[in-house]
Design an enzyme around this catalytic site. Structure first.
Site, mmCIF file in Angstrom:
data_model
loop_
_atom_site.group_PDB
_atom_site.id
_atom_site.type_symbol
_atom_site.label_atom_id
_atom_site.label_comp_id
_atom_site.label_asym_id
_atom_site.label_seq_id
_atom_site.Cartn_x
_atom_site.Cartn_y
_atom_site.Cartn_z
ATOM 1 N N GLU A 161 -62.567 54.843 34.579
ATOM 2 C CA GLU A 161 -62.516 56.302 34.532
ATOM 3 C C GLU A 161 -63.918 56.881 34.716
ATOM 4 O O GLU A 161 -64.160 58.027 34.379
ATOM 5 C CB GLU A 161 -61.922 56.757 33.196
ATOM 6 C CG GLU A 161 -60.497 56.279 32.976
ATOM 7 C CD GLU A 161 -59.917 56.742 31.655
ATOM 8 O OE1 GLU A 161 -59.517 57.919 31.565
ATOM 9 O OE2 GLU A 161 -59.891 55.921 30.715
ATOM 10 N N ARG A 221 -68.034 56.106 36.958
ATOM 11 C CA ARG A 221 -68.674 55.980 38.272
ATOM 12 C C ARG A 221 -69.321 54.612 38.416
ATOM 13 O O ARG A 221 -70.217 54.243 37.652
ATOM 14 C CB ARG A 221 -69.735 57.078 38.434
ATOM 15 C CG ARG A 221 -70.418 57.073 39.798
ATOM 16 C CD ARG A 221 -71.133 58.387 40.031
ATOM 17 N NE ARG A 221 -72.258 58.557 39.146
ATOM 18 C CZ ARG A 221 -73.532 58.275 39.463
ATOM 19 N NH1 ARG A 221 -73.809 57.784 40.656
ATOM 20 N NH2 ARG A 221 -74.504 58.491 38.610
ATOM 21 N N ALA A 251 -67.168 56.923 26.917
ATOM 22 C CA ALA A 251 -67.111 58.154 27.705
ATOM 23 C C ALA A 251 -68.492 58.796 27.809
ATOM 24 O O ALA A 251 -69.227 58.884 26.815
ATOM 25 C CB ALA A 251 -66.128 59.128 27.076
ATOM 26 N N ASP A 304 -71.996 52.896 23.526
ATOM 27 C CA ASP A 304 -71.197 53.924 22.867
ATOM 28 C C ASP A 304 -71.109 55.197 23.706
ATOM 29 O O ASP A 304 -71.960 55.472 24.567
ATOM 30 C CB ASP A 304 -71.793 54.274 21.506
ATOM 31 C CG ASP A 304 -71.328 53.322 20.408
ATOM 32 O OD1 ASP A 304 -70.525 52.429 20.708
ATOM 33 O OD2 ASP A 304 -71.788 53.488 19.257
ATOM 34 N N ALA A 305 -70.082 55.987 23.439
ATOM 35 C CA ALA A 305 -69.889 57.260 24.141
ATOM 36 C C ALA A 305 -71.139 58.123 24.012
ATOM 37 O O ALA A 305 -71.722 58.241 22.931
ATOM 38 C CB ALA A 305 -68.684 57.987 23.568
#
Length: 449
Positions: free
Chosen positions: A317, A319, A360, A375-376
């Site tokens: 999800e 690049r 994310a 970690d996000a």
């Protein structure tokens, strides 16, 4: 081999083997070759702006190259790249040179389809052409039948392509089609690319998995590929659209432009290697990317550039930038970015190991070993300063024998590049970037892959 005034027909497989051995005695074998459909410029009909290989040979099928080179009457093998326009005589010469294999496959076809007599009709076609090569302006409808082509293609893709060319033999004879032509393309050594056609051949080899990512010389290909407006699988030059915008729109023929780029999309040139590959937004994968079995690409921020990709089942999800290789079992979270080598000053290709988790909106600018976590929202770059306390450093060293523990507990990101089992986290209360031994097992949802 029996001779005729205009062509030679190879009658037996033993003769074919002898023909190939004689051809290969004083000629190099190509690294890659194939017959491609070439799309022509609307501004200069002699210029090719894109091509597509229905089948690409990579380090294989050298007997077929002997046939194609002979059918093209290729004389100069000194140049590293071969790009030759295909004419009707090429098609019929190739049929006559492939004769023993075609005879065998058509005989097999006739056994399954009584009464069609395809073998005898093919013999008549070859005999007619060998006597008068210009007597056949259009192919017998029999040899434009997809059933026959597919039957031959089960064992001989290169011969199937020659039969497919019979569909276009009338256009090839005239040589006047203003939108496309067919070309034989080959290259011998992996040197810097000189032609658009060989650039496409190399990108195809990467996407099809024939050549490993980062294994081919792609220097200079950007300058060889024109920036095009793509409508479906049809390319248009922007200047042509500007020059003809009024008339095209008045006639209702202005194309619906899907995107503008030098590269076509992955799915416009190749099919996925496995049935469990899912690509939910075809716009997000460039030609020249490779996607391993079980790969899933979600819509949104996901993207895969050329000469990059995944080696197995992954959830993406985020690049995957140019020259990045991602290991099996890795999960790339929404908006996560792995830095590439095309811009931004990074010249070292990044590899992500197996079973990693990139949270994310994280940014990864170093290589990761297996079972790492970012970690996000965390950014780890080569120049980042990372704190690791001594106890965690000892744990990291247990799985990375070459890891050197620093007495002050501070590490540059580059010092941690490629290590296994490292968890990166940005602390917000006392802002700093820390790392510690990852104890989590990273596993994908098997139902999704």
């Amino acid at each position: 081999m029996s001779s005729h005034s205009s062509i030679s027909i190879i009658r037996t497989e033993a003769d074919f083997k002898q023909f190939v051995e004689a051809f290969c005695q004083d000629k190099k074998q190509p690294k890659s070759f194939g017959i491609a459909r070439a799309e022509l410029s609307r501004l200069d009909s002699k210029s090719v702006i894109s091509i597509n290989f229905p089948f690409l040979n990579f380090m294989q099928n050298f007997g077929s190259f002997a046939v194609f080179a002979t059918a093209a009457k290729l004389q100069n093998f000194e140049n590293n790249e071969v790009v030759v326009d295909i004419d009707a005589a090429f098609v019929f010469r190739a049929l006559c040179l492939f004769y023993p294999f075609i005879e065998k496959e058509l005989s097999s076809y006739d056994e399954k389809h009584a009464g069609e007599n395809t073998l005898q009709k093919f013999k008549n076609l070859c005999d007619k052409f060998s006597t008068d090569p210009y007597s056949i302006k259009t192919a017998d409808v029999l040899f434009t039948d997809s059933k026959i082509h597919r039957h031959i293609g089960e064992k001989h893709k290169n011969i199937q392509i020659i039969f497919e060319l019979l569909r276009h033999v009338s256009d090839i004879y005239k040589g006047e089609n203003e939108f496309y032509k067919f070309q034989l393309v080959a290259y011998f050594d992996d040197l810097q690319t000189q032609s658009l056609q060989v650039a496409y051949a190399k990108l195809h080899a990467l996407s099809a998995g024939f050549a490993p990512l980062r294994s081919l010389n792609l220097d200079g290909i950007f300058g060889l590929l024109p920036n095009l407006a793509w409508s479906g699988n049809k390319p248009y030059e922007l200047q042509y659209l500007r020059d003809n915008e009024v008339s095209l729109k008045m006639e209702g023929e202005f194309p619906c432009i899907d995107f503008i780029d030098k590269f076509p999309r992955y799915l416009m040139q190749v099919l996925p290697q496995a049935d469990n590959i899912r690509i939910l937004d075809s716009a997000k994968t460039r030609f020249g990317a490779f996607l391993g079995a079980g790969y899933t690409q979600m819509p949104g921020a996901s993207y895969v550039n050329f000469n990059s990709g995944t080696l197995g089942a992954c959830m993406n999800e985020g690049r995957i930038s140019s020259s990045v290789i991602v290991g099996e079992g890795t999960d790339i979270g929404g908006g996560a970015s792995i830095l590439g080598v095309l811009s931004g000053g990074n010249t070292t290709p990044i590899s992500i190991g197996k079973n990693c988790l990139l949270g994310a909106n994280s940014v990864t600018g170093i290589s990761l070993g297996d079972s790492c976590i970012v970690d996000a929202g965390t950014t780890i770059l080569a120049g980042s300063v990372v704190k690791i306390d001594n106890e965690e450093a000892q744990k990291i060293k247990e799985v990375n024998a070459n890891f050197e523990i620093q007495s002050n507990g501070l590490y540059k990101g580059l010092m941690l590049s490629g290590l296994n089992g490292v968890h990166f986290r940005f602390m917000t209360q006392n802002p700093c970037l820390i790392a510690f031994r990852s104890a989590r097992a990273i596993s994908l949802n098997k139902d999704l892959h």
